[in-house]
Motif scaffolding. Sequence first.
Motif, PDB file in Angstrom:
ATOM      1  N   UNK A   1       0.826  -1.204   0.000  1.00  0.00           N
ATOM      2  CA  UNK A   1       0.000   0.000   0.000  1.00  0.00           C
ATOM      3  C   UNK A   1       0.863   1.259   0.000  1.00  0.00           C
ATOM      4  N   UNK A   2       0.468   2.241  -0.817  1.00  0.00           N
ATOM      5  CA  UNK A   2       1.084   3.575  -0.878  1.00  0.00           C
ATOM      6  C   UNK A   2       2.604   3.524  -0.657  1.00  0.00           C
ATOM      7  N   UNK A   3       3.342   2.903  -1.577  1.00  0.00           N
ATOM      8  CA  UNK A   3       4.784   2.719  -1.358  1.00  0.00           C
ATOM      9  C   UNK A   3       5.530   4.049  -1.229  1.00  0.00           C
ATOM     10  N   UNK A   4       6.283   4.187  -0.148  1.00  0.00           N
ATOM     11  CA  UNK A   4       7.118   5.365   0.071  1.00  0.00           C
ATOM     12  C   UNK A   4       8.431   4.899   0.680  1.00  0.00           C
ATOM     13  N   UNK A   5       9.496   4.944  -0.134  1.00  0.00           N
ATOM     14  CA  UNK A   5      10.800   4.412   0.252  1.00  0.00           C
ATOM     15  C   UNK A   5      11.854   5.513   0.316  1.00  0.00           C
ATOM     16  N   UNK A   6      11.489   6.680   0.798  1.00  0.00           N
ATOM     17  CA  UNK A   6      12.383   7.835   0.777  1.00  0.00           C
ATOM     18  C   UNK A   6      12.801   8.233   2.194  1.00  0.00           C
ATOM     19  N   UNK A   7      14.049   8.681   2.325  1.00  0.00           N
ATOM     20  CA  UNK A   7      14.483   9.270   3.592  1.00  0.00           C
ATOM     21  C   UNK A   7      13.952  10.695   3.745  1.00  0.00           C
ATOM     22  N   UNK A   8      13.791  11.350   2.603  1.00  0.00           N
ATOM     23  CA  UNK A   8      13.329  12.730   2.634  1.00  0.00           C
ATOM     24  C   UNK A   8      12.383  12.956   1.463  1.00  0.00           C
ATOM     25  N   UNK A   9      11.325  13.709   1.708  1.00  0.00           N
ATOM     26  CA  UNK A   9      10.359  14.062   0.674  1.00  0.00           C
ATOM     27  C   UNK A   9      10.018  15.535   0.856  1.00  0.00           C
ATOM     28  N   UNK A  10      10.541  16.373  -0.064  1.00  0.00           N
ATOM     29  CA  UNK A  10      10.331  17.828   0.025  1.00  0.00           C
ATOM     30  C   UNK A  10      10.766  18.292   1.418  1.00  0.00           C
ATOM     31  N   UNK A  11       9.831  18.843   2.203  1.00  0.00           N
ATOM     32  CA  UNK A  11      10.180  19.389   3.517  1.00  0.00           C
ATOM     33  C   UNK A  11      10.077  18.351   4.630  1.00  0.00           C
ATOM     34  N   UNK A  12       9.816  17.102   4.267  1.00  0.00           N
ATOM     35  CA  UNK A  12       9.646  16.052   5.272  1.00  0.00           C
ATOM     36  C   UNK A  12      10.902  15.191   5.352  1.00  0.00           C
TER      37      UNK A  12
ATOM     38  N   UNK B   1      -4.327   7.901  -3.287  1.00  0.00           N
ATOM     39  CA  UNK B   1      -4.623   9.217  -3.856  1.00  0.00           C
ATOM     40  C   UNK B   1      -3.322   9.852  -4.339  1.00  0.00           C
ATOM     41  N   UNK B   2      -3.416  11.043  -4.906  1.00  0.00           N
ATOM     42  CA  UNK B   2      -2.301  11.601  -5.667  1.00  0.00           C
ATOM     43  C   UNK B   2      -1.306  12.427  -4.867  1.00  0.00           C
ATOM     44  N   UNK B   3      -1.533  12.665  -3.597  1.00  0.00           N
ATOM     45  CA  UNK B   3      -0.559  13.428  -2.809  1.00  0.00           C
ATOM     46  C   UNK B   3       0.788  12.727  -2.847  1.00  0.00           C
ATOM     47  N   UNK B   4       1.858  13.523  -2.851  1.00  0.00           N
ATOM     48  CA  UNK B   4       3.194  12.983  -3.127  1.00  0.00           C
ATOM     49  C   UNK B   4       3.695  12.022  -2.060  1.00  0.00           C
ATOM     50  N   UNK B   5       3.139  12.057  -0.840  1.00  0.00           N
ATOM     51  CA  UNK B   5       3.557  11.108   0.181  1.00  0.00           C
ATOM     52  C   UNK B   5       2.771   9.798   0.081  1.00  0.00           C
ATOM     53  N   UNK B   6       1.878   9.693  -0.903  1.00  0.00           N
ATOM     54  CA  UNK B   6       1.128   8.460  -1.160  1.00  0.00           C
ATOM     55  C   UNK B   6       1.372   7.953  -2.573  1.00  0.00           C
ATOM     56  N   UNK B   7       1.444   8.856  -3.531  1.00  0.00           N
ATOM     57  CA  UNK B   7       1.849   8.494  -4.893  1.00  0.00           C
ATOM     58  C   UNK B   7       3.229   9.112  -5.108  1.00  0.00           C
TER      59      UNK B   7
ATOM     60  N   UNK C   1       6.440   8.786  -7.158  1.00  0.00           N
ATOM     61  CA  UNK C   1       6.898   8.158  -8.393  1.00  0.00           C
ATOM     62  C   UNK C   1       8.265   7.484  -8.234  1.00  0.00           C
ATOM     63  N   UNK C   2       9.283   8.101  -7.582  1.00  0.00           N
ATOM     64  CA  UNK C   2      10.573   7.407  -7.438  1.00  0.00           C
ATOM     65  C   UNK C   2      10.462   6.082  -6.683  1.00  0.00           C
ATOM     66  N   UNK C   3       9.557   6.015  -5.700  1.00  0.00           N
ATOM     67  CA  UNK C   3       9.363   4.749  -4.984  1.00  0.00           C
ATOM     68  C   UNK C   3       8.691   3.720  -5.881  1.00  0.00           C
TER      69      UNK C   3
ATOM     70  N   UNK D   1       8.294  13.936   9.515  1.00  0.00           N
ATOM     71  CA  UNK D   1       8.015  15.180  10.245  1.00  0.00           C
ATOM     72  C   UNK D   1       8.739  16.311   9.529  1.00  0.00           C
ATOM     73  N   UNK D   2       8.142  17.489   9.464  1.00  0.00           N
ATOM     74  CA  UNK D   2       8.794  18.589   8.743  1.00  0.00           C
ATOM     75  C   UNK D   2      10.157  18.939   9.318  1.00  0.00           C
ATOM     76  N   UNK D   3      11.105  19.209   8.443  1.00  0.00           N
ATOM     77  CA  UNK D   3      12.443  19.619   8.855  1.00  0.00           C
ATOM     78  C   UNK D   3      12.352  20.918   9.642  1.00  0.00           C
TER      79      UNK D   3
END
Length: 257
Positions: free
Chosen positions: A24-35, A57-63, A65-67, A210-212
């Motif tokens: 579900x909602x794959x997110x494999x990033x250490x950092x995403x924008x300000x998070x 849904x299309x929000x970047x922490x759920x969709x 693309x790099x993940x 969490x936001x930087x």
Amino acid sequence: MPVEVTWWGHATCTVEDSHTRVLTDPLFARRLAHLRRRRGAVPPPEARHADVALVSHLHADHLHVPSLARLAPGTRLLVPRGARRAVPGLRRLTHLSVSEVAPGDVTTVGRLAVRAVPARHDGRRLPVGPHRSPALGYVLEGEGRTYFAGDTGLFEGMAKEVGPVDVALLPVGGWGPYLGEGHLDAGRAAEALARLGAPSAVPVHYGTYWPIGMDAVRPHEFHAPGHEFERLAARHAPGVTVHRLGHGQSVRLEVAR
């Protein structure tokens, strides 16, 4: 055969049912924008292997693309209807089998039926773009019935749309100190659980990003939602077992069918 759930952090889970592996909602990033990922390691390579991956849904922490690009060739990917138009990066994922779905659509993967259900959430690819895609939840029907809520608020008819389920994966927090319209906090998630009547629940979507620069701002909003959901679920949905997992932890759930 039991249902096994692994929580990798945020809204990323692996659900195994009927010899079928769902991500579900794959997110494999250490950092995403300000998070920044503040707790739990980035999911290991084996987390990327699934028979089907679901995007709510299309929000970047759920969709993200790099993940999605890291998923194994041939993986099926279900996204909300209109996603490929709203997120052009999806068109580059030619190694995946991408299908767009809307509420009510059912996709068969192995011996598992994946049913898209409505969610109350802004499904746009923010901060720009028209509202082209619905936000979704998904119900996985195999040996058990597992509801992945994605991101949603409470809505009229939630129990009817989702139907009877054995396991509910419910968002209980977010990635900032405030949750706006169309979200579940710990209290609303406990109310949703009471409506759904699922005997088991796993809280997700908290305690990972969490936001930087905001480490000292309302830190309890980052750490507390899982515990708070567990406490409130005992009040609003007595008899339900809440499995509060750590990052990378799994639980095997026996389901009665």
